[in-house]
Design an enzyme around this catalytic site. Structure first.
Site, PDB file in Angstrom:
ATOM      1  N   LYS A  15      15.327  38.720  43.390  1.00 39.51           N
ATOM      2  CA  LYS A  15      15.262  40.020  42.694  1.00 39.51           C
ATOM      3  C   LYS A  15      14.149  40.033  41.651  1.00 39.51           C
ATOM      4  O   LYS A  15      13.362  40.971  41.582  1.00 39.51           O
ATOM      5  CB  LYS A  15      16.586  40.346  41.971  1.00 39.51           C
ATOM      6  CG  LYS A  15      17.747  40.611  42.876  1.00 39.51           C
ATOM      7  CD  LYS A  15      18.941  41.132  42.092  1.00 39.51           C
ATOM      8  CE  LYS A  15      19.476  40.189  41.021  1.00 39.51           C
ATOM      9  NZ  LYS A  15      20.079  38.950  41.549  1.00 39.51           N
ATOM     10  N   ARG A  89      26.523  45.383  38.455  1.00 39.07           N
ATOM     11  CA  ARG A  89      27.035  44.215  39.160  1.00 39.07           C
ATOM     12  C   ARG A  89      28.523  44.317  39.439  1.00 39.07           C
ATOM     13  O   ARG A  89      29.099  43.386  40.012  1.00 39.07           O
ATOM     14  CB  ARG A  89      26.793  42.971  38.304  1.00 39.07           C
ATOM     15  CG  ARG A  89      25.548  42.184  38.709  1.00 39.07           C
ATOM     16  CD  ARG A  89      25.355  41.144  37.645  1.00 39.07           C
ATOM     17  NE  ARG A  89      24.848  39.900  38.094  1.00 39.07           N
ATOM     18  CZ  ARG A  89      23.634  39.456  37.743  1.00 39.07           C
ATOM     19  NH1 ARG A  89      22.823  40.221  37.060  1.00 39.07           N
ATOM     20  NH2 ARG A  89      23.257  38.270  38.103  1.00 39.07           N
ATOM     21  N   ARG A 128      14.184  26.634  41.010  1.00 41.79           N
ATOM     22  CA  ARG A 128      13.755  27.808  40.252  1.00 41.79           C
ATOM     23  C   ARG A 128      13.422  27.459  38.799  1.00 41.79           C
ATOM     24  O   ARG A 128      14.095  26.666  38.159  1.00 41.79           O
ATOM     25  CB  ARG A 128      14.872  28.855  40.265  1.00 41.79           C
ATOM     26  CG  ARG A 128      14.613  30.005  39.322  1.00 41.79           C
ATOM     27  CD  ARG A 128      15.341  31.203  39.750  1.00 41.79           C
ATOM     28  NE  ARG A 128      16.717  31.219  39.265  1.00 41.79           N
ATOM     29  CZ  ARG A 128      17.505  32.276  39.421  1.00 41.79           C
ATOM     30  NH1 ARG A 128      17.062  33.352  40.042  1.00 41.79           N
ATOM     31  NH2 ARG A 128      18.727  32.243  38.976  1.00 41.79           N
ATOM     32  N   ARG A 161      16.680  27.251  34.187  1.00 42.88           N
ATOM     33  CA  ARG A 161      17.756  28.008  33.538  1.00 42.88           C
ATOM     34  C   ARG A 161      19.007  27.153  33.395  1.00 42.88           C
ATOM     35  O   ARG A 161      19.353  26.400  34.304  1.00 42.88           O
ATOM     36  CB  ARG A 161      18.095  29.243  34.381  1.00 42.88           C
ATOM     37  CG  ARG A 161      17.218  30.411  34.054  1.00 42.88           C
ATOM     38  CD  ARG A 161      17.428  31.526  35.001  1.00 42.88           C
ATOM     39  NE  ARG A 161      18.825  31.934  35.175  1.00 42.88           N
ATOM     40  CZ  ARG A 161      19.165  33.077  35.763  1.00 42.88           C
ATOM     41  NH1 ARG A 161      18.240  33.900  36.204  1.00 42.88           N
ATOM     42  NH2 ARG A 161      20.430  33.401  35.902  1.00 42.88           N
ATOM     43  N   ARG A 172      28.560  31.445  40.224  1.00 42.34           N
ATOM     44  CA  ARG A 172      27.828  32.720  40.204  1.00 42.34           C
ATOM     45  C   ARG A 172      27.810  33.359  41.587  1.00 42.34           C
ATOM     46  O   ARG A 172      27.926  34.577  41.710  1.00 42.34           O
ATOM     47  CB  ARG A 172      26.399  32.489  39.691  1.00 42.34           C
ATOM     48  CG  ARG A 172      26.405  32.186  38.203  1.00 42.34           C
ATOM     49  CD  ARG A 172      25.105  31.606  37.728  1.00 42.34           C
ATOM     50  NE  ARG A 172      23.996  32.472  38.008  1.00 42.34           N
ATOM     51  CZ  ARG A 172      22.778  32.050  38.332  1.00 42.34           C
ATOM     52  NH1 ARG A 172      22.527  30.761  38.429  1.00 42.34           N
ATOM     53  NH2 ARG A 172      21.836  32.909  38.549  1.00 42.34           N
TER      54      ARG A 172
HETATM   55  P1  AMP Z   1      20.605  37.079  36.141  1.00 40.72           P
HETATM   56  O1  AMP Z   1      19.407  36.606  35.428  1.00 40.72           O
HETATM   57  O2  AMP Z   1      20.479  38.492  36.616  1.00 40.72           O
HETATM   58  O3  AMP Z   1      21.055  36.147  37.237  1.00 40.72           O
HETATM   59  O4  AMP Z   1      21.811  37.087  35.063  1.00 40.72           O
HETATM   60  C1  AMP Z   1      22.213  35.896  34.407  1.00 40.72           C
HETATM   61  C2  AMP Z   1      23.607  36.048  33.847  1.00 40.72           C
HETATM   62  O5  AMP Z   1      23.646  37.138  32.907  1.00 40.72           O
HETATM   63  C3  AMP Z   1      24.686  36.387  34.869  1.00 40.72           C
HETATM   64  O6  AMP Z   1      25.176  35.242  35.533  1.00 40.72           O
HETATM   65  C4  AMP Z   1      25.722  37.053  33.985  1.00 40.72           C
HETATM   66  O7  AMP Z   1      26.446  36.108  33.228  1.00 40.72           O
HETATM   67  C5  AMP Z   1      24.875  37.851  33.009  1.00 40.72           C
HETATM   68  N1  AMP Z   1      24.582  39.217  33.504  1.00 40.72           N
HETATM   69  C6  AMP Z   1      23.367  39.745  33.823  1.00 40.72           C
HETATM   70  N2  AMP Z   1      23.478  41.026  34.227  1.00 40.72           N
HETATM   71  C7  AMP Z   1      24.805  41.326  34.160  1.00 40.72           C
HETATM   72  C8  AMP Z   1      25.575  42.481  34.455  1.00 40.72           C
HETATM   73  N3  AMP Z   1      25.000  43.621  34.917  1.00 40.72           N
HETATM   74  N4  AMP Z   1      26.917  42.418  34.257  1.00 40.72           N
HETATM   75  C9  AMP Z   1      27.497  41.317  33.788  1.00 40.72           C
HETATM   76  N5  AMP Z   1      26.847  40.176  33.528  1.00 40.72           N
HETATM   77  C10 AMP Z   1      25.505  40.168  33.693  1.00 40.72           C
END
Ligand code: AMP
Length: 218
Positions: A15, A89, A128, A161, A172
């Site tokens: 993404k 999400r 990553r 990360r 996740r």
């Molecule tokens: P990402 O970088 O998009 O993978 O997001 C990393 C982490 O941030 C996720 O595993 C969640 O803990 C949190 N997170 C990001 N976006 C959301 C969302 N829309 N709703 C809830 N948690 C989120």
């Protein structure tokens, strides 16, 4: 009114990478809720303190925390085009977003689902990297920064990360299947869904996105 687009996909689907390309080509304002939360954790703001324990555990942060942030962002964006990357999400977030769009007299144009197989995801996440300052995505093998550990775009530190550890990755992915995957049907029924193959190279996946959006040029 510029295009309003959502990018949907499992962790590691690409993404962030596709978002970078789309934002540059289409001049969209980018909101990555994950990047926003990581910045807040780093800066130890109130939001960061609330979100950190969920993120470390590979869980989604509570809906009410994130929905307010997105509403604030969309108010600021106004008529410009924007890309929501990592939001919504959950179904509750998607329904809240419908309400926000209605309230702000905006409309959602497309939802792009980047679909990947689990084997590809595991391989990607294991290598990553991400810029701690601007969130630019890298990959230790296929897309390393020109200078090791330094972001090509902003000079920030390129790191792994904290939630890309194997155990957290599993959690996740489970969260994605349980809570986010139902959004595919939700947007399909609204006639907004575009699905592309995220197992391909970044360029090939992006070509598919552009073809399906009807974007020409670059
Ligand atoms: P990402 O970088 O998009 O993978 O997001 C990393 C982490 O941030 C996720 O595993 C969640 O803990 C949190 N997170 C990001 N976006 C959301 C969302 N829309 N709703 C809830 N948690 C989120």
């Amino acid at each position: 009114m510029g295009l309003k687009i959502i990018l949907l996909g499992a962790p590691g689907a690409g993404k962030g990478t596709q978002a970078e390309l789309l934002v540059n080509d289409l001049g969209l304002v980018h909101l990555s809720t994950g990047n926003l939360l990581r910045e807040a954790v780093e800066a130890q703001t109130q939001l960061g303190k609330e979100a950190a324990s969920y993120m470390e555990a590979g869980k989604l942060v509570p809906d009410q925390v994130i929905i307010g942030l997105v509403e604030e962002f969309l108010q600021k964006v106004g008529p410009s085009g924007c890309l929501l990357d990592g939001f919504p999400r959950t179904l509750a977030q998607a329904e809240a977003l419908d309400e926000i769009f209605k309230k702000l007299d905006m409309k959602l144009d497309y939802v792009i689902e980047v679909r990947t197989t689990p084997e590809v995801i595991v391989q990607r996440l294991a290598h990553r990297l991400v810029c701690r300052s601007c969130g630019a995505p890298y990959h230790a093998q296929s897309k390393p920064p020109a200078k090791a550990g330094v972001c090509d775009s902003c000079g920030g530190a390129v790191v792994r990360r904290a939630d890309d550890e194997p155990e957290t990755i599993k959690k996740r992915l489970r969260e994605y299947q349980e809570k986010t995957a139902p959004l595919i049907d939700y947007y399909q029924q609204k006639g907004l869904l575009i699905t592309v193959n995220g197992d391909l190279s970044r360029e090939a996946t992006y070509e598919e996105i552009k073809a399906k959006l009807g974007v020409t040029g670059k």
